[in-house]
Design an enzyme around this catalytic site. Sequence first.
Site, PDB file in Angstrom:
ATOM      1  N   LYS A   1      11.208  -9.220  12.469  1.00  0.00           N
ATOM      2  CA  LYS A   1      11.668 -10.574  12.749  1.00  0.00           C
ATOM      3  C   LYS A   1      11.732 -10.781  14.247  1.00  0.00           C
ATOM      4  O   LYS A   1      12.625 -10.276  14.917  1.00  0.00           O
ATOM      5  CB  LYS A   1      13.028 -10.821  12.102  1.00  0.00           C
ATOM      6  CG  LYS A   1      13.088 -12.168  11.478  1.00  0.00           C
ATOM      7  CD  LYS A   1      14.185 -12.289  10.484  1.00  0.00           C
ATOM      8  CE  LYS A   1      14.165 -13.703   9.927  1.00  0.00           C
ATOM      9  NZ  LYS A   1      15.349 -14.043   9.217  1.00  0.00           N
TER      10      LYS A   1
ATOM     11  N   GLU B   1       9.079  -0.586 -11.580  1.00  0.00           N
ATOM     12  CA  GLU B   1       9.871  -1.501 -12.404  1.00  0.00           C
ATOM     13  C   GLU B   1       8.995  -2.400 -13.281  1.00  0.00           C
ATOM     14  O   GLU B   1       9.489  -3.113 -14.144  1.00  0.00           O
ATOM     15  CB  GLU B   1      10.755  -2.387 -11.512  1.00  0.00           C
ATOM     16  CG  GLU B   1      11.930  -1.671 -10.859  1.00  0.00           C
ATOM     17  CD  GLU B   1      11.575  -1.019  -9.513  1.00  0.00           C
ATOM     18  OE1 GLU B   1      10.380  -0.753  -9.268  1.00  0.00           O
ATOM     19  OE2 GLU B   1      12.505  -0.774  -8.718  1.00  0.00           O
TER      20      GLU B   1
ATOM     21  N   TRP C   1       8.835 -14.305  11.114  1.00  0.00           N
ATOM     22  CA  TRP C   1       8.352 -13.068  10.526  1.00  0.00           C
ATOM     23  C   TRP C   1       6.983 -12.675  11.067  1.00  0.00           C
ATOM     24  O   TRP C   1       6.094 -13.516  11.205  1.00  0.00           O
ATOM     25  CB  TRP C   1       8.233 -13.212   9.009  1.00  0.00           C
ATOM     26  CG  TRP C   1       9.547 -13.133   8.326  1.00  0.00           C
ATOM     27  CD1 TRP C   1      10.760 -12.867   8.902  1.00  0.00           C
ATOM     28  CD2 TRP C   1       9.790 -13.327   6.932  1.00  0.00           C
ATOM     29  NE1 TRP C   1      11.743 -12.882   7.947  1.00  0.00           N
ATOM     30  CE2 TRP C   1      11.180 -13.163   6.732  1.00  0.00           C
ATOM     31  CE3 TRP C   1       8.982 -13.609   5.826  1.00  0.00           C
ATOM     32  CZ2 TRP C   1      11.769 -13.263   5.476  1.00  0.00           C
ATOM     33  CZ3 TRP C   1       9.563 -13.716   4.582  1.00  0.00           C
ATOM     34  CH2 TRP C   1      10.956 -13.549   4.411  1.00  0.00           C
TER      35      TRP C   1
ATOM     36  N   THR D   1      12.558   5.597  -9.601  1.00  0.00           N
ATOM     37  CA  THR D   1      11.916   5.109  -8.381  1.00  0.00           C
ATOM     38  C   THR D   1      12.495   5.872  -7.209  1.00  0.00           C
ATOM     39  O   THR D   1      13.694   6.111  -7.147  1.00  0.00           O
ATOM     40  CB  THR D   1      12.179   3.609  -8.120  1.00  0.00           C
ATOM     41  OG1 THR D   1      13.586   3.425  -8.033  1.00  0.00           O
ATOM     42  CG2 THR D   1      11.609   2.750  -9.195  1.00  0.00           C
TER      43      THR D   1
HETATM   44  P1  AMP Z   1       6.478   1.992  -6.563  1.00  0.00           P
HETATM   45  O1  AMP Z   1       7.500   1.513  -7.494  1.00  0.00           O
HETATM   46  O2  AMP Z   1       6.812   3.308  -5.942  1.00  0.00           O
HETATM   47  O3  AMP Z   1       5.131   2.006  -7.189  1.00  0.00           O
HETATM   48  O4  AMP Z   1       6.414   0.980  -5.333  1.00  0.00           O
HETATM   49  C1  AMP Z   1       6.190  -0.376  -5.530  1.00  0.00           C
HETATM   50  C2  AMP Z   1       5.959  -1.050  -4.203  1.00  0.00           C
HETATM   51  O5  AMP Z   1       4.757  -0.554  -3.600  1.00  0.00           O
HETATM   52  C3  AMP Z   1       5.730  -2.522  -4.292  1.00  0.00           C
HETATM   53  O6  AMP Z   1       6.930  -3.246  -4.397  1.00  0.00           O
HETATM   54  C4  AMP Z   1       4.988  -2.815  -2.994  1.00  0.00           C
HETATM   55  O7  AMP Z   1       5.870  -2.911  -1.900  1.00  0.00           O
HETATM   56  C5  AMP Z   1       4.155  -1.574  -2.821  1.00  0.00           C
HETATM   57  N1  AMP Z   1       2.791  -1.823  -3.306  1.00  0.00           N
HETATM   58  C6  AMP Z   1       2.252  -1.492  -4.486  1.00  0.00           C
HETATM   59  N2  AMP Z   1       0.957  -1.866  -4.548  1.00  0.00           N
HETATM   60  C7  AMP Z   1       0.663  -2.473  -3.374  1.00  0.00           C
HETATM   61  C8  AMP Z   1      -0.501  -3.104  -2.814  1.00  0.00           C
HETATM   62  N3  AMP Z   1      -1.653  -3.152  -3.471  1.00  0.00           N
HETATM   63  N4  AMP Z   1      -0.392  -3.636  -1.574  1.00  0.00           N
HETATM   64  C9  AMP Z   1       0.761  -3.589  -0.883  1.00  0.00           C
HETATM   65  N5  AMP Z   1       1.873  -3.003  -1.355  1.00  0.00           N
HETATM   66  C10 AMP Z   1       1.841  -2.454  -2.579  1.00  0.00           C
END
Ligand code: AMP
Length: 548
Positions: free
Chosen positions: A445, A333, A450, A188
Amino acid sequence: MTVLGQMMQQPLLISSLLVHAERHHGEQEIVSRRVEGDIHRQTFRDLAARSRKMANALAKLGIQSGDRVATLAWNGYRHMELYYAVSGSGAVLHTLNPRLHPDQLVYIADHAEDSAIFFDLTFLPLIEAIASRVKTIKTFVAMTDRAHMPKESKVPGLLCYDELLGAENDTFTWPSFDENSASSLCYTSGTTGNPKGVLYSHRSTVLHTYAAALPDALDCSARDTILPVVPMFHVNAWGLPYVACMVGAKLVFPGPGLDGKSLYELFEAEKVTLSAGVPTVWQGLLSYVEANKLKFSTMNRSVIGGSACPPAMIRAFNEQYGVQVLHAWGMTEMSPLGTACTFKAKHLAQTQEERYAVMAKQGRAIYGVDMKIVDVAGAELPWDGEASGELLVRGPWIMSRYFKDEGGDPLVYADGDGWFPTGDVCKIDADGYMQITDRSKDVIKSGGEWIGSIDIENIAMANPKVAMAACISAAHPKWDERPLLVVVRKPGAELTRDEMLAFFEGKIAKWWTPDDVVFVDAIPIGATGKMLKNRLREQFKDYKLPTA
Ligand code: AMP
């Protein structure tokens, strides 16, 4: 007394997807735009035979069960062959993200202890820059044929993919082993600290594949032609290379051509029905299609996730092009799928406006993913569409620890069970639809309350003069933090600060309206196509709000 069932014990292995695809969908096509510049076609039968040859080649290269084999490649048929050859033979496929900084790539390859790397020619200069720095990689393979091999290269003992493969025969029996064995590895791109690895298993991958294909998930079938825009180096292209084999869908790989024009041409020429990617990619595609007054003749669904899909984009796809947006949420994850936004029967009777409100949410949990929201003290919050808290998840394709236990035990033990804290802040309504309002580290915040930056960005994006918008917190002497909106205007568009702020009137609580707007030429985008808000916060850390 427990009575055991009497069913066969067959391990869930990735190779079984390929065996199924060859046997039942042997004629189905895989079309790839190659780095070499042309369009390449092969069938699932070819894929299976070439993967077996590659498995023989890997054995000759000394790759053993559990070894990490890295790739640095676009979406293409050779990458797909490695998905099956590497994992199928018991080794671990480690997909590297070429958009990362070379120092980070070296760190990741060393951390994973990769023993070989396969790369597309595009990345030859990158490989040349890191080849002498990586500690464990002994084998370098260019994913091309002899004719396209570089005449000279600084890479020691550079091998040619097609030559390796051509020297083997296609007799290879996929080994059987414990379904909990590691199959692939993806790091990640964390915003702080070093990247961390997520190590998937055969079992987690096959279970995720079953779930991803379901009608209320990605809805894939043998009648689909799927073009994954989401890279194969970003959480296994959201599982689509596995799903395609499970259901027998035609696959179209775009290679390096991710601009609007290249994608559109491929959608049309190959009669693509379903595609998937992050919102920033669709922005480029929609601008191209709009500017050239084009239509999609076969594409009817588009999976959008990775960051929040602006409602204006959902509308544009639906109303102007007849394409149904499938908003989905997940994480590296989580393999990655957690929720998908599809309707329940009762929504079909609702008005289009009410349905748009549903579609903007990240959706319902797919069976296999259990979720709940908690407050800062860890107490579970109600599903009333109002209460907002951190989202916790658990399930068989959700990580329990990072590779090599980096960062210690990440789970929280809310009620005795281990839950993975997503870092996403959201609410869940009574129908189980989850809606993300923020990342916990992006949350604003103000006076102890929030403010959801995603809501603000979604409204800004609905302004036809806005190309991109990010809402970040700026320091405020009274409220601690207040929202600052950073906007990229569409080319040629004139938009003032006051006009932008007026656009929020009536659409949002007054105290949520940003205190100021700054216009920039570009917003920094990270390696997986998401806005880098931490960079923006850094850039504007001394920004003085007019209200301060
Ligand atoms: P990654 O592991 O790089 O795919 O990032 C995961 C993160 O991307 C998640 O924890 C969210 O914060 C964000 N994310 C993924 N899909 C969405 C979505 N449809 N809307 C908003 N945030 C998203």
